[in-house]
Design an enzyme around this catalytic site. Structure first.
Site, PDB file in Angstrom:
ATOM      1  CB  VAL A 260      25.283   0.781   9.653  1.00  0.00           C
ATOM      2  CG1 VAL A 260      26.652   0.932  10.311  1.00  0.00           C
ATOM      3  CG2 VAL A 260      24.924   2.030   8.862  1.00  0.00           C
ATOM      4  N   GLY A 300      14.478   2.823   8.629  1.00  0.00           N
ATOM      5  CA  GLY A 300      14.294   2.616  10.059  1.00  0.00           C
ATOM      6  C   GLY A 300      15.609   2.213  10.707  1.00  0.00           C
ATOM      7  N   GLY A 301      15.900   2.735  11.905  1.00  0.00           N
ATOM      8  CA  GLY A 301      17.142   2.386  12.575  1.00  0.00           C
ATOM      9  C   GLY A 301      18.355   2.761  11.744  1.00  0.00           C
ATOM     10  CG  ASP A 302      21.386  -0.159  11.429  1.00  0.00           C
ATOM     11  OD1 ASP A 302      20.237  -0.632  11.420  1.00  0.00           O
ATOM     12  OD2 ASP A 302      22.397  -0.868  11.585  1.00  0.00           O
ATOM     13  CD  GLU A 303      17.004  -2.561   7.952  1.00  0.00           C
ATOM     14  OE1 GLU A 303      17.375  -3.746   7.957  1.00  0.00           O
ATOM     15  OE2 GLU A 303      15.799  -2.223   7.885  1.00  0.00           O
TER      16      GLU A 303
END
Length: 384
Positions: A260, A300-303
């Site tokens: 994102v 992970g995170g926005d991935e």
């Protein structure tokens, strides 16, 4: 060789009564769903009907056939309904139970000893019909939920279908004697013994199904990201190993890395709840775009990482473009400050010789290439 069918029928009746109580006790504590109530109740009713047949032959209870035979029909319908309810909790059972009542009605008034062979033939066909219902439901359940024990349940019920029909044919031609119990020889006795054996074997079959379903639910919970419902890294690793096991005969596959853009700005301007919503939206959009064959995992995170089996890179590019466009349109609802929130996507084509970690690294590089290109929503790695 003569068989003692009295003992076999007593064992069958006691086995079904025990199975009925075993399933009803957890229902009282709320551990099982309504399927267990139907399954336990069905076995209690069938066990009662079987015991009535034994008592009628042993001590001559005149009303036993008028209660035991209808009970057997209703009990078999409840057992079939239990499997339908186990497979689909919202399944409507009223039509099935209504048919059972209609089928049982003639047996309430049929007690003429001369009609004994016809009652046996009638009951055998009815039982075979309900077993066919169970077989169909179990096969659908096995395919839909990938339950290996579903195939076992289907097999146990499928085996009794020809046994029931064979006994119905013998009964119709008056080749089974004048009563169910006692010492019998010939094909009819062996068919009855086979029915009893498999009926006892399958009394706890739904418990096995429940155990496997619970195990799958626990594994699914452990392999899912709690926020987005996508696979986590453990789930992705399992799927990748499974795909690698079929690498020799699979078609070209593709891998996508999604990230994102301006995710921190979205969180800062609209709060972390908006960021969580964006991640869920992206996961949902990706799942719909990939279909049932694709796999979406939160890296992970926005991935996110997407595995697309049997998907050439040209088709994967089209899917990536669709995901990016739909996500941008969806995020437009957050206003000008968030309208720039898009998704960058890197796509690579997989091959059997390249480890999954290397493919993800290549997709990651392609994704960063997309981020560097401000004029595009996605860029693609051309390497095969």
């Amino acid at each position: 060789m003569a068989l003692d069918l009295t003992t076999l029928y007593v064992v069958a009746a006691l086995g079904m009564l025990v199975a009925g109580f075993v399933h009803l006790i957890p229902v009282a504590t709320g551990r099982f769903g309504r399927w267990a109530l139907l399954w336990g109740g069905g076995h209690l009713v069938v066990g009662f009907g079987t015991m009535m047949a034994v008592l009628n032959d042993s001590i001559g209870i005149t009303w036993a056939p008028n209660t035991g035979n209808p009970a057997a029909v209703v009990g078999y319908a409840l057992i079939a309904g239990a499997v339908l309810r186990f497979a689909r909790p919202e399944a409507r059972l009223a039509p099935l139970l209504g048919i059972a009542v209609l089928l049982a009605a003639p047996l309430v008034v049929s007690d003429d000893p001369a009609h004994f062979p016809f009652r046996v033939a009638y009951l055998s066909v009815v039982r075979a019909s309900f077993d066919i219902v169970v077989v169909i439901a179990a096969l659908r359940l096995a395919r839909r939920e990938s339950l290996q024990t579903g195939w076992i349940v289907a097999t146990l019920f499928a085996i009794t279908v020809p046994l029931f029909l064979g006994r119905a044919w013998l009964a119709y031609h008056d080749r089974i004697g004048t009563q169910l119990t006692g010492m019998h020889d010939g094909l009819g006795a062996w068919l009855a013994a086979g029915q009893i054996a498999f009926i006892i074997f399958r009394t706890f079959s739904l418990l096995i199904l429940q155990a496997e379903r619970g195990q799958n639910a626990l594994r699914n919970q452990m392999e899912r990201d709690w926020l987005t419902g996508a696979l986590n890294r453990a789930g992705l690793d399992r799927v990748a190993r499974k795909l690698a096991g079929h690498a020799a005969d699979r078609q070209p596959a593709s891998i996508m890395m999604l990230d994102v853009d301006r995710f921190k700005a979205l969180n800062d301007s609209h709060g972390h709840a908006a960021g969580d919503t964006a991640l869920r939206m992206l996961a949902d959009i990706a799942r719909k775009a990939l279909g049932e064959q694709g796999h979406v995992a939160r890296w992970g995170g926005d991935e996110f990482v997407c595995l697309l089996p049997a998907t050439p890179i040209a088709q994967a590019r089209a899917i990536a473009t669709r995901i990016a466009d739909q996500f941008a349109q969806t995020m437009a609802q957050y206003g000008p400050a968030a309208s720039a929130a898009t998704v960058s996507i890197g796509v690579v084509e997989a091959d059997a010789a390249t480890p999954i970690a290397d493919l993800i690294a290549r997709a990651d590089q392609a994704m960063y290439g997309a981020k560097a290109d401000r004029g595009k929503s996605a860029a693609y790695d051309q390497a095969a």
